[in-house]
Design an enzyme around this catalytic site. Structure first.
Site, short mmCIF file in Angstrom:
data_model
loop_
_atom_site.label_atom_id
_atom_site.label_comp_id
_atom_site.label_asym_id
_atom_site.label_seq_id
_atom_site.Cartn_x
_atom_site.Cartn_y
_atom_site.Cartn_z
N HIS A 158 0.81 -1.08 0.00
CA HIS A 158 0.10 0.07 0.01
C HIS A 158 0.91 1.17 0.28
CE1 HIS A 158 -3.06 2.97 1.11
NE2 HIS A 158 -2.49 3.14 2.04
N HIS A 188 3.52 7.03 5.66
CA HIS A 188 2.33 7.79 6.12
C HIS A 188 1.53 6.90 7.13
CE1 HIS A 188 0.38 5.43 2.95
NE2 HIS A 188 -0.64 5.44 3.56
N GLU A 215 0.66 6.37 12.74
CA GLU A 215 -0.71 5.66 13.00
C GLU A 215 -0.84 4.22 13.50
OE1 GLU A 215 -4.90 5.32 10.82
OE2 GLU A 215 -3.47 6.80 9.92
N ASP A 216 -0.13 3.32 12.63
CA ASP A 216 -0.37 2.06 12.92
C ASP A 216 0.72 1.32 13.87
OD1 ASP A 216 -2.41 2.18 11.29
OD2 ASP A 216 -1.11 1.29 9.51
N ASP A 250 -3.11 8.21 -1.14
CA ASP A 250 -3.34 7.21 -0.37
C ASP A 250 -5.05 6.80 -0.31
OD1 ASP A 250 -3.70 5.61 2.05
OD2 ASP A 250 -4.47 7.27 3.21
#
Length: 757
Positions: free
Chosen positions: A92, A116, A120-121, A183
């Site tokens: 991705h 990116h 967050e992850d 994205d």
């Protein structure tokens, strides 16, 4: 980026995450972990060969080295994760970077695209990214990351705050939104693996926010693809039906299209114009939208063929237009010059619709090569064609002005949901173009009013506006503007924004500026009103103010208010509900052993003493124009967000309908004593159509100690009768009754009654 064999193909390793100590992703939308070593997992590889080839075409070796470092770090962070499709998750970020590479974004943006999701992850800190890749890249990644660590009251609030953060980061660096759109585009392309409910939610979010942003920035290729992808997931059956119909119709259209292309190429060559001519097919969503909005059948929409003509110079755009008009007859009212007046997103073209062979309407777009680049790539053309910067200064200025307006709105906005509401308004694609008295062009959303124009020029002009002249004629502030209007604003230093303005302004900047004024300038008034409302609500739950200091501190901490005055002000402008705050206070006291609280009496539970209204409170309390209540009428109050209380009569039909929808926003009111002002009221008087009757009625109203502020006249069905309409100012209902009795005695008056909307 010199990719080694180990770098170019990444196998999924289920247990590799255990080595780096990073937590598993909490984002259930995208990454997950394989539970076994199935063949499907072993087959998953992600290649960066294509990305490497795209970047090598325009990045320097030193930039390629930095991108490679970002790629390796992202690969390490995402090892062991797979997407719903079964692909390794690193595929991705690579795909997002490839889309950015198509726009030839710089190395920092490509690095941000690869990284990116790591904040967050994988709980990577911004400080770590700054240390490894520099502050600009870390700032881009931070702007792209969601706020999952913060607890929000609702999913809607969380989503609004995410958008607020992203849009503000975009306002400081437009590359944030370019990477975010890339994205979203890849996520939409691979959305088929999600559950139907999640598909619809993501598709609706794409259609409402990301599609308009892509359009606003002039990214037409992304705009059209996102529209069709969102359409396919929101309405899959309609999408498949239209796709099948378009495929079947292509064969029937081929003869007509080829005949038009041949004729157009021949006539342009005969005029000495070098041009590229090609047909363009409408998107499926474009077809669907036109069918829905204009109530057309599929065949009617498909009859409008589209052709694009790209010429070699500015002047030849207009020469080509004249040549086409000589070839086919133009349709009246179907010509638009977006070269002289570009769209908000910098788009420039001539649009004309002609009557082609077999009487078929044919649309042509005529533009230069430079205009074509901007039309397709929008603000991304700045990176795509760096040698053409001189031709893009106007586009850059327009984009900068819009992005700056986001910062202005943020400064004046109370919360994230309100900010997103304002921005969505400004993303509405249709526009009108009006002129200042000095002939400067101002672009506004369709439906914008004179007051929107005033706030677009400057906030102070909007705040002090009292009237306007449109095309040199007097006009009200609520007048809706049309293309080509010349607008001049009349101001007065004593003028101030009214809550009523929020009912007709169209732009986000105007709405946020008005709300900001109502919150700040009238803060003392709103605070006092909020205190009265909370005192009333506390009485219904058997709590007697003032609150203990410790209890007040707990309340402020849990409500995120900085002081009790701020809490009162929020209640006074309708941002918080007094009844909910009172119940929360009761709960806090019940859970505190130190508080002595009497049990809640069943007979008083939920009952509220009415709030007293005096009519001179200012903008925090205003009388509804639909029913114009006066002292003596039964009244009820509606709490409107950032507008305080709107006072309605209890017999107002509009109030009854709105009360049924939002009963929690209505409170009991009563008139206070010693009222010293006069109140507007409307009456209708049915009179004989005879000489002097209007003068007699007006004189009697004056004799009854009332003031006339407006007079109108309607023809009755009987030509012998006339209906007079007055807006008058009276003290109260008793005064009005006395006036109506006096008017009823006048010779020639058949009937008089109070008028309610």
């Amino acid at each position: 980026m010199n990719v080694t064999p180990a770098d170019s193909a990444l196998s999924v390793a289920p247990d590799s995450r255990a080595n780096n100590g990073r937590p598993a992703s909490k984002n259930t939308d995208s990454p997950s972990r394989p539970s076994d070593n199935s063949a499907a997992h072993n087959a998953c590889v992600a290649s960066v060969t294509l990305l490497n080839e795209k970047l090598a075409a325009y990045l320097t070796p030193s930039e390629m080295k930095k991108v490679k470092e970002a790629y390796r770090f992202s690969d390490e962070m995402h090892l062991g994760q797979i997407r719903k499709s079964g692909e390794p998750y690193i595929s991705h970020p690579i795909a997002v970077a490839e889309i950015c590479a198509d726009w030839k974004l710089d190395a920092q943006a490509i690095m941000a695209a690869l990284l990116h999701d790591v904040m967050e992850d994988q709980d990577v800190k911004k400080e770590e990214l700054i240390e490894r890749f520099g502050a600009p890249v870390a700032t881009l990644v931070d702007g792209l990351s969601k706020l999952d660590k913060i607890e929000f009251q609702s999913q809607i609030e969380a989503q609004a705050e995410n958008f607020r953060k992203m849009l503000l980061a975009m306002a400081r660096d437009v590359r944030v939104i370019l990477v975010k759109l890339a994205d979203r585009l890849h996520n939409m392309r691979t959305l088929g693996y999600m559950s139907p409910e999640k598909k619809r939610r993501i598709a609706r979010e794409t259609m409402e926010v990301y599609v308009p942003i892509a359009h606003r920035l002039g990214l037409n290729n992304i705009y059209r693809e996102l529209q069709d992808l969102a359409f396919s997931h929101l309405y899959p059956l309609r999408y498949r039906t239209l796709a099948k119909a378009v495929k079947a119709a292509r064969g029937n259209r081929r003869e007509v299209v080829s005949k038009i292309l041949e004729a157009v190429n021949g006539t342009l060559a005969g005029s000495g114009i070098r041009a590229e001519v090609y047909g363009r097919e409408k998107t499926l969503f474009g077809i669907y939208r036109k069918m829905r909005n204009k109530h057309l059948s599929f065949s009617q929409v498909l009859d409008v063929y589209g052709f694009r003509i790209v010429v070699d110079s500015f002047a030849n755009c207009y020469v080509a237009l004249g040549t086409l008009h000589a070839l086919y007859k133009p349709m009246p009212g179907k010509f638009k010059d977006y070269i002289a007046i570009p769209k908000l997103n910098g788009y420039q073209s001539l649009h004309t619709t002609l009557i082609g062979p077999y009487g078929t309407p044919v649309e042509f777009q005529i533009r230069t090569q430079e205009m074509h680049r901007v039309a397709e790539a929008g603000v991304a053309a700045h990176w795509l064609y760096k040698n053409d910067d001189a031709n893009l200064t106007d586009l850059q200025q327009r984009t900068h002005a819009w992005l700056q307006s986001l910062l202005d709105i943020q400064q004046q906005t109370g919360d994230s949901a309100e900010f997103l509401e304002h921005v969505k308004v400004d993303l509405f694609p249709d526009s009108v173009y009006v002129f200042t008295p000095k002939s400067k062009i101002i672009a506004l959303p369709r439906g914008a009013t004179v007051l929107d124009f005033a706030y677009t020029i400057h906030t102070d002009i909007g705040d002090q506006a009292i009237a306007a002249r449109v095309n040199h004629e007097h006009a009200a502030l609520r007048t809706e503007l049309r293309n080509g209007d010349i607008v001049e604003i009349v101001t007065a230093p004593s003028s101030r924004p009214s809550p009523n303005w929020l009912t007709f302004v169209r732009t986000g900047k105007a709405r946020s500026a008005i709300r900001h004024h109502l919150r700040t300038i009238n803060l003392a008034e709103s605070t006092e009103l909020g205190k009265r409302l909370l005192t009333q609500a506390l009485g219904a739950v058997d709590v007697v103010p003032p609150l203990a200091e410790a209890l007040a501190e707990r309340l402020l901490k849990e409500s995120s208010a900085r002081s009790m005055d701020e809490l009162y002000a929020d209640i006074g402008v309708g941002k918080r509900m007094a009844t909910l705050v009172a119940r929360h206070i009761r709960t806090l006291m019940e859970n505190d052993p130190a508080c002595e609280l009497p049990p809640l009496k069943a007979e008083t539970q939920g009952k509220l003493d009415p709030v007293l209204i005096y009519g001179n409170e200012g903008t925090a309390v205003h009388l509804a124009p639909c029913c114009l209540p006066i002292p003596g009428d039964g009244i009820i109050g509606q709490l409107k967000r950032d507008q305080g209380i709107t006072v309605h009569g209890t017999d107002c039909d509009l109030a009854k309908r709105q009360h049924a929808k939002e009963p929690e926003r209505w409170i009991e009111l009563a008139w206070g004593s010693g009222l010293s002002r006069r109140f507007d009221c409307r009456i209708k008087v049915l009179v004989n159509n005879e000489k002097g009757v209007l003068a007699r009625v007006a004189a009697e109203i004056g004799e009854s100690d009332a003031n006339i502020t407006h007079v109108g006249m309607d023809d009755d069905r009987d030509q012998q009768m006339k209906q007079l309409r007055f807006t008058i100012q009276v003290e109260d209902r008793v005064h009005l009754a006395r006036l109506m009795r006096n008017v009823r005695r006048i010779p020639g008056v058949a009937r008089i009654l109070r008028e309610r909307a």
